[in-house]
Design a protein around this motif. Structure first.
Motif, PDB file in Angstrom:
ATOM      1  N   GLY A  81     -33.126 -11.609 -12.075  1.00  0.00           N
ATOM      2  CA  GLY A  81     -33.490 -12.733 -11.208  1.00  0.00           C
ATOM      3  C   GLY A  81     -33.636 -14.027 -11.983  1.00  0.00           C
ATOM      4  N   ARG A  86     -32.537 -16.859  -9.572  1.00  0.00           N
ATOM      5  CA  ARG A  86     -32.921 -16.405  -8.231  1.00  0.00           C
ATOM      6  C   ARG A  86     -34.311 -15.769  -8.289  1.00  0.00           C
ATOM      7  NH1 ARG A  86     -28.663 -15.436  -4.340  1.00  0.00           N
ATOM      8  NH2 ARG A  86     -30.204 -13.994  -3.516  1.00  0.00           N
ATOM      9  N   TYR A  87     -35.297 -16.608  -8.252  1.00  0.00           N
ATOM     10  CA  TYR A  87     -36.682 -16.146  -8.264  1.00  0.00           C
ATOM     11  C   TYR A  87     -37.476 -17.060  -7.339  1.00  0.00           C
ATOM     12  CZ  TYR A  87     -36.813 -19.974 -11.592  1.00  0.00           C
ATOM     13  OH  TYR A  87     -36.663 -21.194 -12.189  1.00  0.00           O
ATOM     14  N   PRO A  88     -38.514 -16.533  -6.718  1.00  0.00           N
ATOM     15  CA  PRO A  88     -39.306 -17.337  -5.783  1.00  0.00           C
ATOM     16  C   PRO A  88     -40.295 -18.233  -6.536  1.00  0.00           C
ATOM     17  CG  PRO A  88     -40.139 -15.113  -5.838  1.00  0.00           C
ATOM     18  CD  PRO A  88     -38.938 -15.147  -6.732  1.00  0.00           C
ATOM     19  N   THR A 100     -40.026 -11.874  -2.680  1.00  0.00           N
ATOM     20  CA  THR A 100     -39.203 -13.086  -2.624  1.00  0.00           C
ATOM     21  C   THR A 100     -39.922 -14.275  -1.993  1.00  0.00           C
ATOM     22  OG1 THR A 100     -38.263 -12.393  -0.521  1.00  0.00           O
ATOM     23  CG2 THR A 100     -37.073 -11.727  -2.513  1.00  0.00           C
TER      24      THR A 100
END
Length: 116
Positions: A81, A86-88, A100
């Motif tokens: 991620g 792509r990480y929250p 997420t």
């Protein structure tokens, strides 16, 4: 981030939070420091994964099965991620929070990360 090392100032803050988590007296304080270290580490695969390993160790020490299982999942997805961006953002990394789910970044950490 792939190919981009963690800036020295960010790394110092990350290490300070991880150190504070190891030396904190109460479990609540340990989690708070690990959560802050998690927010700092999210853009970098190895520190992000190391943070989840520390969270897993604390969950096991507390005999919190739900948290430990949640951390196993997060250990698996942390590096990919981060590497893919792509990480929250702002997510504290705990199993009590959706995997997420973005969260507000504390002001001091937002300023630190913006400077990178």
């Amino acid at each position: 981030m792939i190919g981009r090392p963690m800036p020295a100032r960010v790394r110092a803050s990350y290490r300070a939070e991880m150190r504070a988590a190891r030396t904190a007296v109460t479990p609540e304080a340990r989690w708070r420091h690990l959560e802050r270290a998690h927010i700092i580490s999210q853009p970098w695969p190895w520190p992000h994964t190391r943070n989840h390993l520390a969270m897993f160790a604390l969950a096991v020490a507390q005999r919190d099965r739900r948290e430990a299982f949640g951390q196993v999942i997060r250990i698996i997805v942390a590096a990919p991620g981060s590497a893919l961006g792509r990480y929250p953002e702002g997510n504290t990394g705990r199993a009590t929070v959706g995997l997420t789910q973005p969260m507000p970044v504390p002001d001091d950490l937002a300023a630190l990360l913006r400077a990178t």
